[in-house]
Each structure stands twice: as C-alpha cells, then as structure tokens.
Design an enzyme around this catalytic site. Structure first.
Site, PDB file in Angstrom:
ATOM      1  CG  HIS A 136      -1.753   1.369   1.567  1.00  0.00           C
ATOM      2  ND1 HIS A 136      -3.221   1.480   1.047  1.00  0.00           N
ATOM      3  CD2 HIS A 136      -1.271   2.808   1.540  1.00  0.00           C
ATOM      4  CE1 HIS A 136      -4.304   2.189   1.550  1.00  0.00           C
ATOM      5  NE2 HIS A 136      -3.076   2.795   1.450  1.00  0.00           N
ATOM      6  CD  GLU A 137       1.180   3.634   3.662  1.00  0.00           C
ATOM      7  OE1 GLU A 137       1.419   4.721   3.062  1.00  0.00           O
ATOM      8  OE2 GLU A 137       0.436   2.454   4.112  1.00  0.00           O
ATOM      9  CG  HIS A 140       0.240   5.465  -0.370  1.00  0.00           C
ATOM     10  ND1 HIS A 140      -0.699   5.793  -1.802  1.00  0.00           N
ATOM     11  CD2 HIS A 140      -0.226   5.606   0.686  1.00  0.00           C
ATOM     12  CE1 HIS A 140      -1.646   6.013  -0.506  1.00  0.00           C
ATOM     13  NE2 HIS A 140      -1.446   5.309   0.613  1.00  0.00           N
TER      14      HIS A 140
END
Length: 237
Positions: A136-137, A140
């Site tokens: 997820h990060e 980003h």
C-alpha cells in the site's frame, strides 16, 4: 456552614475506575486480561492496556517487523515488482527508508516523501498483513514519483492515491476482508472495501470537513482511479 460549603467545593472526587490495573508482571497482565474478557474494564481501560502492551513489546515487535520487511524485500514478487518500478522512476525504496516503529495512533503505516515508509510494528498481525501494508505504502511512493501527488492541499489527489493503493495492494481481497475485518459479503466486496478505506483516509486529512465531504471527493475520482492499475497490467491480487 460557610466553612462546610467551602470545604465541599474544594474537595475533588476520586478518579473513576476504568478497570485497568497498572503493571507489567505476569500476574497483573493476567488480571487485566480477565477483566477485559469479563466486561469489568471500560473502553478507556482497554486502550490503556493496549498501549501498555505495545510499550512493553516494542523491541520484539520492531525486530520481528524488520525481519519480515527484509524477507519481503528479497522474496515477495509483489514487493520486488513495486521496488523495481519505483527505481525505474528514479526513486529508491529499501530497508534504509522503510522504518518499523511503534505507533500511538491506530494505523498500519504511512508514507512521507521526505522520510520514506513507516510500518507500525505494534499493529502488524502477521507477515501477510505487513506485505499488504508495505505494498500500500509503496504504491503511494510510486504515485508520488510518477504523478507528482499534492498530498497536503489537493484532496482529489489524495483520494485517487488511496483508491489505487487499496485496490492494488491486496488489502481488500476477500480472504483478508473475511478473516481480519469480519466482512462477509461476496458481491462487490472488493469495490466496497476500496471505497470504504479511501473515504476513511481522506476523512482523516486536515483539509477534509467531514465524512460527507470525503465521500464526495472519492466519488468524483472513483471511475478513473479505480480503473488505473499502473504499474500492473491488472489487479494483482
């Protein structure tokens, strides 16, 4: 009479008992667990117990997180793929800027363009949870490199980034939703999970007024951002 009134006004009521017993010894921990299981501890007490546990286990949690991080960077196809694609854009995500820390807030992790990625070691349930969080990060980080996301002031940018990260990281696949979050629905569960998590993330930003505002922003960018699976050809997992 005046003296009695004055004395009464200056007295303080005893602190309310929330059921939590301070202490890190095994017996006190067992007593607190029993109080929590039998409903003799308030939500405030349960939170105090959780924080005390996180502080007590900080060293072990961070060491386990770092070991799992290093394993995933070496062996996870998903993490290696994202790492390679970030490098192609001129970025570098490695163990040197992926930090395992104890977090005070109830969150799994976070990304900061100037700092890197933080994984909340005290919130990680297992290696699979860490893999989803790291993916997820890293999505980003990929979006920041490719699309120049305005994280601070542009809620549409933030909403799109959250939609993509929840959609592509694997955190919204049915098995994760079923076993970790108690979501039982089969139909449209993936889309509903992505939308729910994006709204919660946008709502937590200072520029967002409330849940209605967050929902509106997510809906405005939903179609284009949900369909955008870069750097994958399709939803990976």
């Amino acid at each position: 009479m005046a003296e009695a009134a004055s004395s009464g006004s200056n007295s303080t009521s005893p602190p309310k008992d929330n059921g939590y017993i301070p202490g890190d010894d095994a017996w006190t921990i067992c007593r607190n667990l029993w109080r929590g299981l039998t409903g003799k501890m308030t939500q405030e007490g349960m939170e105090q117990f959780r924080v005390a546990r996180d502080v007590r286990n900080e060293k072990e949690d961070c060491k386990r997180c770092e070991d799992q991080r290093d394993y995933l960077l070496q062996y996870s196809p998903l993490i290696r793929f994202l790492q390679d694609n970030i490098q192609q854009l001129g970025g570098n995500i490695s163990k040197h800027n992926i930090f395992c820390r104890r977090c005070k807030n109830r969150q799994a992790g976070g990304f900061d363009p100037d700092y890197g990625i933080q994984i909340c070691a005290n919130e990680m349930r297992n290696q699979g949870h860490l893999e989803d969080t790291l993916a997820h990060e890293m999505i980003h980080a990929y979006d920041h490199m490719r699309f120049k996301v305005d994280w601070d002031d542009n809620l549409r940018h933030a909403a799109c980034a959250e939609i993509r990260a929840s959609n592509l990281s694997g955190e919204c696949r049915w098995m994760r939703e079923f076993f970790s979050r108690g979501q039982w629905k089969f139909a449209q569960h993936h889309q509903e999970c992505v939308r729910r998590r994006a709204i919660l993330s946008v709502q937590a930003r200072p520029a967002c007024k409330d849940e209605q505002h967050a929902t509106q922003v997510v809906n405005e960018v939903w179609d284009s951002c949900f369909r955008d699976t870069r750097p994958f050809d399709e939803i990976y997992r």
